[in-house]
Write a protein that holds these residues in place. Structure first.
Motif, PDB file in Angstrom:
ATOM      1  N   LEU A  72     -35.787 -12.973   9.271  1.00 54.80           N
ATOM      2  CA  LEU A  72     -34.395 -13.106   9.685  1.00 54.80           C
ATOM      3  C   LEU A  72     -33.567 -11.970   9.080  1.00 54.80           C
ATOM      4  CD1 LEU A  72     -33.928 -16.964   9.247  1.00 54.80           C
ATOM      5  CD2 LEU A  72     -34.352 -15.709  11.361  1.00 54.80           C
ATOM      6  N   PRO A  73     -32.486 -11.561   9.750  1.00 56.00           N
ATOM      7  CA  PRO A  73     -31.668 -10.444   9.232  1.00 56.00           C
ATOM      8  C   PRO A  73     -30.814 -10.872   8.046  1.00 56.00           C
ATOM      9  CG  PRO A  73     -30.706 -11.295  11.252  1.00 56.00           C
ATOM     10  CD  PRO A  73     -32.009 -12.023  11.079  1.00 56.00           C
ATOM     11  N   LEU A  74     -31.477 -11.185   6.938  1.00 61.68           N
ATOM     12  CA  LEU A  74     -30.792 -11.625   5.724  1.00 61.68           C
ATOM     13  C   LEU A  74     -31.182 -10.704   4.577  1.00 61.68           C
ATOM     14  CD1 LEU A  74     -31.430 -15.469   6.050  1.00 61.68           C
ATOM     15  CD2 LEU A  74     -29.345 -14.240   6.659  1.00 61.68           C
ATOM     16  N   GLN A  75     -30.459 -10.804   3.473  1.00 61.02           N
ATOM     17  CA  GLN A  75     -30.786 -10.031   2.284  1.00 61.02           C
ATOM     18  C   GLN A  75     -32.039 -10.554   1.591  1.00 61.02           C
ATOM     19  OE1 GLN A  75     -29.265  -7.271   1.299  1.00 61.02           O
ATOM     20  NE2 GLN A  75     -27.800  -7.349   2.975  1.00 61.02           N
ATOM     21  N   LYS A  76     -32.408 -11.799   1.869  1.00 58.59           N
ATOM     22  CA  LYS A  76     -33.556 -12.433   1.234  1.00 58.59           C
ATOM     23  C   LYS A  76     -34.769 -12.351   2.159  1.00 58.59           C
ATOM     24  CE  LYS A  76     -35.633 -15.008  -1.889  1.00 58.59           C
ATOM     25  NZ  LYS A  76     -35.934 -14.484  -3.228  1.00 58.59           N
ATOM     26  N   ASN A  77     -35.943 -12.087   1.580  1.00 54.58           N
ATOM     27  CA  ASN A  77     -37.181 -12.062   2.355  1.00 54.58           C
ATOM     28  C   ASN A  77     -37.548 -13.488   2.758  1.00 54.58           C
ATOM     29  OD1 ASN A  77     -39.850 -11.861   3.290  1.00 54.58           O
ATOM     30  ND2 ASN A  77     -40.227 -10.080   2.009  1.00 54.58           N
ATOM     31  N   THR A  78     -37.715 -13.708   4.068  1.00 53.79           N
ATOM     32  CA  THR A  78     -37.980 -15.061   4.585  1.00 53.79           C
ATOM     33  C   THR A  78     -39.417 -15.229   5.065  1.00 53.79           C
ATOM     34  OG1 THR A  78     -37.200 -14.374   6.781  1.00 53.79           O
ATOM     35  CG2 THR A  78     -35.575 -15.316   5.271  1.00 53.79           C
ATOM     36  N   THR A  79     -40.309 -14.317   4.698  1.00 54.33           N
ATOM     37  CA  THR A  79     -41.688 -14.403   5.190  1.00 54.33           C
ATOM     38  C   THR A  79     -42.371 -15.682   4.717  1.00 54.33           C
ATOM     39  OG1 THR A  79     -41.888 -11.994   5.232  1.00 54.33           O
ATOM     40  CG2 THR A  79     -43.922 -13.255   5.170  1.00 54.33           C
ATOM     41  N   ASP A  80     -42.320 -15.955   3.409  1.00 53.13           N
ATOM     42  CA  ASP A  80     -43.024 -17.113   2.858  1.00 53.13           C
ATOM     43  C   ASP A  80     -42.483 -18.420   3.435  1.00 53.13           C
ATOM     44  OD1 ASP A  80     -44.209 -15.138   1.455  1.00 53.13           O
ATOM     45  OD2 ASP A  80     -43.458 -15.720  -0.516  1.00 53.13           O
ATOM     46  N   ALA A  81     -41.149 -18.532   3.509  1.00 54.12           N
ATOM     47  CA  ALA A  81     -40.554 -19.779   3.999  1.00 54.12           C
ATOM     48  C   ALA A  81     -40.930 -20.032   5.453  1.00 54.12           C
ATOM     49  CB  ALA A  81     -39.034 -19.726   3.833  1.00 54.12           C
ATOM     50  N   ALA A  82     -40.939 -19.006   6.292  1.00 57.70           N
ATOM     51  CA  ALA A  82     -41.292 -19.184   7.698  1.00 57.70           C
ATOM     52  C   ALA A  82     -42.749 -19.619   7.846  1.00 57.70           C
ATOM     53  CB  ALA A  82     -41.035 -17.889   8.464  1.00 57.70           C
ATOM     54  N   LEU A  83     -43.647 -19.018   7.068  1.00 57.79           N
ATOM     55  CA  LEU A  83     -45.065 -19.390   7.154  1.00 57.79           C
ATOM     56  C   LEU A  83     -45.280 -20.827   6.702  1.00 57.79           C
ATOM     57  CD1 LEU A  83     -48.012 -17.098   6.188  1.00 57.79           C
ATOM     58  CD2 LEU A  83     -48.048 -19.496   5.552  1.00 57.79           C
ATOM     59  N   ILE A  84     -44.632 -21.224   5.610  1.00 60.79           N
ATOM     60  CA  ILE A  84     -44.803 -22.593   5.102  1.00 60.79           C
ATOM     61  C   ILE A  84     -44.282 -23.612   6.102  1.00 60.79           C
ATOM     62  CG2 ILE A  84     -44.062 -24.179   3.288  1.00 60.79           C
ATOM     63  CD1 ILE A  84     -44.094 -21.789   1.370  1.00 60.79           C
ATOM     64  N   ALA A  85     -43.091 -23.342   6.680  1.00 65.89           N
ATOM     65  CA  ALA A  85     -42.511 -24.285   7.640  1.00 65.89           C
ATOM     66  C   ALA A  85     -43.409 -24.442   8.862  1.00 65.89           C
ATOM     67  CB  ALA A  85     -41.122 -23.804   8.055  1.00 65.89           C
ATOM     68  N   ASP A  86     -43.990 -23.332   9.362  1.00 63.59           N
ATOM     69  CA  ASP A  86     -44.861 -23.432  10.527  1.00 63.59           C
ATOM     70  C   ASP A  86     -46.157 -24.162  10.204  1.00 63.59           C
ATOM     71  OD1 ASP A  86     -43.058 -22.191  12.085  1.00 63.59           O
ATOM     72  OD2 ASP A  86     -44.243 -20.397  12.509  1.00 63.59           O
ATOM     73  N   ALA A  87     -46.692 -23.972   8.999  1.00 61.70           N
ATOM     74  CA  ALA A  87     -47.936 -24.657   8.646  1.00 61.70           C
ATOM     75  C   ALA A  87     -47.745 -26.174   8.640  1.00 61.70           C
ATOM     76  CB  ALA A  87     -48.415 -24.166   7.276  1.00 61.70           C
ATOM     77  N   VAL A  88     -46.639 -26.637   8.070  1.00 60.37           N
ATOM     78  CA  VAL A  88     -46.370 -28.084   8.052  1.00 60.37           C
ATOM     79  C   VAL A  88     -46.174 -28.615   9.473  1.00 60.37           C
ATOM     80  CG1 VAL A  88     -44.769 -29.840   7.228  1.00 60.37           C
ATOM     81  CG2 VAL A  88     -45.414 -27.949   5.728  1.00 60.37           C
ATOM     82  N   ALA A  89     -45.437 -27.845  10.295  1.00 53.96           N
ATOM     83  CA  ALA A  89     -45.201 -28.292  11.666  1.00 53.96           C
ATOM     84  C   ALA A  89     -46.502 -28.319  12.471  1.00 53.96           C
ATOM     85  CB  ALA A  89     -44.179 -27.370  12.339  1.00 53.96           C
ATOM     86  N   LEU A  90     -47.368 -27.330  12.278  1.00 51.73           N
ATOM     87  CA  LEU A  90     -48.628 -27.311  13.021  1.00 51.73           C
ATOM     88  C   LEU A  90     -49.523 -28.497  12.667  1.00 51.73           C
ATOM     89  CD1 LEU A  90     -49.499 -23.494  12.825  1.00 51.73           C
ATOM     90  CD2 LEU A  90     -48.888 -24.788  14.870  1.00 51.73           C
TER      91      LEU A  90
END
Length: 395
Positions: A72-90
């Protein structure tokens, strides 16, 4: 039940790739092939990371049918959070019970533990020198692929100065010129004379180029270069960040992009311009009054204007170094002045403490105050738990 366990073709598997830490094309292809051979089918293949990194690996994603999820276009790196959220949803939405996380980051260890508690099988694909310690305790299987090998360039003793033919018509020189191609184009024979671009480089820059000779030819990814520099003892990641170390040599190495860099580029040092002779100013004589018999000459020199041009990347590197030095000088008294509630020796939420430290300028706007508080274990105690982490001043 035994039939279902033995039929690997009936299993659904998900390969989730952290492209910020796992971006070698050959390793990605090998990880996908190994998971596909075990499960019979990789149902989901997704990649997360910075936009430039994902774009650079487009051919790999197209070949494997991978969906990409830029940060996401934020100052914080969102790679880890996006991967974790998708793993739980999958797991809960599609019932996937075999996960392979392609990363060596310890931030995914809690995800692996929770998925295993839910009855899932969790693998870890990583690169040698990147995976965190004791990863086998958190994953059912850990597979590390060899890091890209940067072979050291052959070193051949060279004369003190290259031999320059004095005459083009010389028969010996003409025969040598026609017998062999130029040295820097010959792929089989080592260079007989040093490269022109290496002249005048600092010793530390020479050592970096010898450790990673590919930098001389093309930009290299930081995730590949940093482990090599660590193995050669250039810096310790527990003490110095890789970007801070490379910022010391901003005149020779460029980090791209400037915000959250992913590439390291070697800049060929340009030859210093030939100094032009400065004309000697003509002295201007200031005569004394007519009654005096002598005259005195005062030479008037025009001041030389010196114009300093600072490149944007050098300013970025200098700013990063100054910010790191300034944060190292923060004392316990500065923290207590910024967060006076800590003086009551009662637990205070870490998020509130970090926000106060950002407001007072003690840490950067995108940084967390945890690492600053951990520098003073005799003064502050960090308590992990729910509903949030807390900080207590020990007095």
């Amino acid at each position: 039940m035994s039939a279902s366990l033995g039929a690997n073709s009936a299993r659904q598997a998900a390969l989730l790739i952290d492209a910020d830490n796992f971006s070698d094309p050959q390793a990605i292809d090998a990880a996908w092939a190994e998971l596909n051979a075990y499960a019979g089918r990789v149902s989901v293949c997704r990649a997360y990371g910075a936009g430039p990194r994902l774009e650079w690996l487009q051919s790999v994603w197209r070949y494997l049918g991978t969906r990409t999820f830029p940060n996401l276009p934020l100052q914080k790196n969102t790679t880890d959070a996006a991967l974790i959220a998708d793993a739980v949803a999958l797991h809960f939405q599609q019932g996937i019970r075999l996960f392979a996380i392609a990363s060596g980051d310890a931030d995914f260890a809690p995800l692996a533990v929770r998925l295993r508690e839910w009855g899932c099988e969790v693998w870890c694909f990583s690169m040698e020198g990147i995976v965190f310690r004791d990863a086998e305790a958190y994953y059912d299987r850990v597979k590390c692929f060899p890091a890209p090998v940067f072979a050291a360039a052959p070193v051949t003793p060279a004369p003190l100065r290259p031999v320059v033919p004095s005459a083009r018509g010389s028969s010996a020189d003409a025969g040598a010129a026609t017998a062999a191609p130029p040295a820097y184009r010959a792929p089989a024979a080592p260079l007989s004379t040093p490269l022109v671009s290496d002249a005048g480089l600092p010793d530390e820059v020479e050592r970096i180029l010898n450790a990673v000779p590919g930098l001389r030819e093309r930009p290299q990814h930081l995730c590949h270069v940093v482990p090599v520099l660590q193995r050669h003892g250039f810096f310790d990641k527990r003490i110095t960040r890789s970007t801070v170390f490379l910022a010391r040599y901003a005149a020779y190495f460029e980090l791209s992009p400037a915000h959250k860099p992913t590439l390291l580029i070697f800049q060929q040092p340009s030859a210093p311009p030939t100094p032009t002779p400065t004309p000697t100013p003509t002295p201007k004589c200031v005569p004394l009054p007519a009654q005096d018999l002598l005259s005195v000459c005062f030479p008037v020199h025009q001041p030389r204007l010196i114009q300093t041009v600072i490149k944007r990347r050098e300013v970025h590197a200098l700013r990063a170094v100054l910010a790191a030095v300034a944060q190292l000088k923060v004392s316990v008294a500065d923290i207590l002045l910024a967060v006076p509630e800590l003086l009551q020796c009662q637990p205070c939420a870490l998020s509130i403490v970090s926000a106060r430290l950002r407001q007072t300028g003690l840490i950067r706007p995108s940084a967390s105050g945890l690492w600053l508080l951990q520098r003073y274990p005799q003064s502050f105690r960090i308590r992990k738990g729910s509903p949030a982490d807390a900080v207590q001043y020990l007095g």
